[in-house]
Design an enzyme around this catalytic site. Structure first.
Site: not given
Lengths: 170, 589
Positions: B55, B117-118, B167, B486
């Site tokens: 993502e 969940f999630q 949802k 760096m």
């Protein structure tokens, strides 16, 4: 020290949409950017327009105070930001509930002082009072300080609400 | 009579709203909470969905798409880990003012707060890393919220906006709300037009300058390509020197003789000294970032400062300015040009001549010089050769973060805006490859190159799979010095050469890695073969990973060490012994 380093206290009024998370946005901005909050009050003030008014007392150098106002104004649900401290005369009030426990002379003295401070008795038992005192923060602080010697057991303060003097609205 | 049932689900409404907002591409990754949206996407063919492999990459791809087109980039991720993985990309977009709308799935409203969940508190987590965010609690508000989100993302100072979508909201039905034109938001109204009196004052200051310099940044890019044209016009009218920030590269043609190169920590000697010695500094769309200013107390100490910015909170944040102007860079430039033309001010040509002579003296130091031998490829040389081969082609550059990024900024020349995609504010390693995918999706026929380091590229290397799936001919040009360069450079200069954890052990064979993902892998370690390698990379009409083995110990100069002022630059390796870093400087990053 130059004037630009001087730290001073400012009372800022913020008109916001009354929506979930708005207080978190404001408070998160202060904590995330390391600004101080000395006092914060918030409640819905216009049910029809769904607006809340947040009054924040904060401290900083002139540059920091300008930053705070600009950052607040940048939040999408913020309608208006006004620095009452710089925009002319304004009034500030705070309310405190002060519970004092005691009997005899101390109890009478507490009541006498409450009268001097125009504090109201809003709960009374034979061994306690709850006073309601309003005024500017200094007055409230002084009253609470006096009660410390007279059996103070509990204090609740609202924080400051403020408004400009005169006919203009926020 | 029974009222007619609205025919559209939240997910369908969302897709319709996206189409109405002229979205063509969505970068995303499916999951349980966003299944209704994926179902709606399946049933239509107006929106193209690009399936990334992580993502974070979806957001960077959207950023690359947005930065190279001027449109809003769109991201679609699921709840919980989908949203938390997007956080780095969102923060990146916030820091660099890139317009992105990120749609996140959420558990159904009745489960919010139950540790489902999630589930993650997405609006809570993303509050400080977005310009604004929304939790849509009713399908009735969905379409309006989407339209508002696009308006907020693209207007004013652009930035990322999250819309969290439970949802059940996606599955409930409602009628569609079309976008208002023009949008009138009740509280959010960015000031676009500058105050006329301030423009007049600015012209007076600019015209009276003896040692002026323009300093322009990403705000000019965000204002649209016209702003860069106006900038060039105005800079030419005045004859004054100009420097760009990292984010502003391309807003002024790099080949123009008035251009001093990039300024800041790894900016050119001439740009930084011009900033230090100028008497009027004209900042358009830049934010006095700490990489630019160096030591604040000694930043451009003799100048009157004009700051044009669309975000009032950027003004007087780090540097106190004399003339703040709130407004869009393009509008401000239009006004500046108009007033300049009408007033026909006489500039102090004699002073300017002396100023240019001074600048030419600094230019004469040739601060980007390096020594290329026959043995090992210098990273600077690799980029010079790369530029030589791409300069006459239609090309876009993205970078990862580190030494290679700074060298790319120094050695690749940008003639137009929107051609240079880099993670400036947040400094996100792993930005370049997904950003290049987004650019390539938007410009399928252009040459898109991710200039990378071998450490950064590993951070989103999984995206080679996305590159393969969509046959994106992205070129990945790795300057491989086997170090986090760096980090190594700072350890050398500041920490006694103790290279703690900055050596890249166990690097993959990038050629085989490329082949495993269906790309072409090339390797080059001889200076003599570099040109052929680059030519081959360009000629192959597929994704190519080029592993350029460069000098492992080369450092990026010039450098203003942390906590030092612009006139206190290190020009090369021999400079470092003379100037130990201050205690305050050590604390800074």
């Amino acid at each position: 020290m130059s004037p630009s380093d001087l730290v001073s206290s400012h009372t800022i009024s913020v008109l916001v949409d009354n929506e979930p998370g708005i207080l978190a946005r404001v408070v998160g901005l202060f904590s995330g950017r390391g600004y101080n909050i000395e006092s914060l009050t918030v409640a819905e003030t216009d049910a029809r327009e769904n607006l809340s008014r947040i009054t924040i007392v904060t401290k900083g150098t002139p540059m920091i105070i300008e930053q705070i106002k600009a950052q607040l104004d940048r939040l999408v649900p913020v309608h208006r930001v006004r620095d009452l401290t710089v925009e002319g005369p304004h009034i500030e009030r705070e309310l405190a509930l002060v519970k004092v426990k005691g009997t005899g002379e101390r109890r009478v003295e507490a009541l006498r002082l409450a009268d001097v401070f125009r504090a109201k008795v809003i709960d009374a038992k034979t061994d306690s009072f709850v006073f309601e005192v309003t005024g500017n923060s200094d007055k409230v602080q002084t009253f609470v300080g006096l009660m410390e010697g007279l059996g103070l057991v509990d204090v609740g303060r609202t924080g400051i609400v403020a408004m400009s003097r005169g006919s203009e609205a926020l | 009579m029974k009222p007619e049932e609205p025919a559209t689900t939240g997910a369908d409404l969302l897709v319709k709203a996206l189409i109405d907002e002229e979205v063509e591409v969505v970068f995303g990754y499916p999951g349980g909470a966003v299944l209704p949206i994926y179902d709606s996407l399946f049933k239509q063919n107006r929106l193209r969905h690009i399936l990334v492999r992580h993502e974070q990459a979806a957001v960077h791809a959207a950023e690359g798409y947005a930065r190279s087109t001027g449109k809003v980039g769109v991201v679609l991720v699921t709840s919980g880990p989908g949203a938390t993985n997007a956080v780095t990309g969102l923060t990146d977009a916030l820091m660099d003012s890139i317009p992105v709308v990120c749609l996140t799935g959420q558990v159904p409203t009745h489960l919010i707060g139950n540790d489902a969940f999630q589930e993650a508190d997405t609006t809570g987590i993303t509050r400080p890393c977005t310009k604004h965010n929304y939790l849509v609690k009713s399908v009735a508000n969905l379409a309006r919220t989407v339209h508002e989100a696009f308006y907020v993302a693209r207007s004013g100072r652009p930035g990322p906006v999250v819309i969290d979508l439970p949802k059940d909201v996606l599955m409930n039905k409602h009628d569609y709300t079309a976008p208002d034109k023009p949008v009138q938001h009740k509280s959010y109204r960015p000031q676009v037009k500058p105050e006329a009196s301030k423009i007049e004052q600015a012209i007076e200051l600019i015209a009276g300058a003896k040692k002026p310099v323009f300093y322009t940044g990403g705000g000019v890019v965000n204002s649209g390509p016209k702003a860069s044209k106006l900038l060039a016009q105005f800079v030419h009218m005045t004859g004054y020197p100009i420097t760009n920030t990292l984010m502003g590269l391309g807003t002024f043609p790099a080949s123009d003789k008035q251009f001093l190169g990039m300024l800041g920590m790894h900016g050119t000697y001439e740009a930084n000294l011009a900033m230090y010695h100028c008497d009027v500094l004209i900042n358009i769309g830049a934010r006095f970032d700490d990489r630019i200013t160096g030591k604040l107390a000694e930043f451009s100490p003799h100048s009157k400062k004009i700051h044009i910015d669309i975000d009032p909170s950027s003004i007087n944040k780090n540097v106190r300015v004399d003339l703040p102007i709130v407004g869009d860079a393009g509008h401000a430039l239009e006004e500046l040009i108009r007033v300049w033309k009408s007033r026909q001010p006489r500039t102090d040509l004699k002073a300017l001549k002396a100023w240019w002579a001074e600048i030419d003296g600094w230019r004469g130091r040739n601060c980007l010089a390096y020594k290329q031998d026959n043995e090992t490829i210098k990273p600077q040389y690799a980029l010079e050769r790369l530029y030589h081969h791409i300069k006459d082609r239609d090309h876009y550059i993205t970078t990862e973060v580190g030494q290679h990024q700074m060298w790319a900024a120094q050695f690749l020349k940008f003639e137009q805006p929107n051609r240079w995609m880099t993670s400036g504010g947040l400094g996100t390693m792993g930005y370049g490859l997904p950003a290049a995918m987004g650019v390539q999706i938007a410009h399928p026929d252009s040459l898109v190159i991710d200039v990378a380091g071998e450490a950064s590229i590993m951070m989103n290397i999984q995206e080679l799979s996305t590159v393969a799936q969509y046959r994106l001919p992205v070129k990945i040009f790795i300057l491989n010095n086997q170090y986090m360069g760096m980090v190594r450079q700072w350890q050398e200069l500041l920490h006694g050469g103790r290279y703690s954890e900055s050596y890249m052990e166990s690097l993959p064979d990038f050629v085989k890695l490329a082949e495993a993902f269906g790309a072409v892998g090339l390797r080059c370690h001889e200076p003599a073969k570099l040109d052929d390698t680059i030519k081959e990379m360009i000629a192959v009409n597929r994704s190519v990973v080029v592993d350029v083995l460069v000098d492992k110990t080369e450092n990026c100069f010039p450098m203003i060490p942390s906590g030092a002022a612009h006139n206190d630059m290190l020009l090369g390796p021999d400079d470092k012994a003379a100037k130990p870093m201050s205690e305050e400087g050590m604390v800074l990053v």
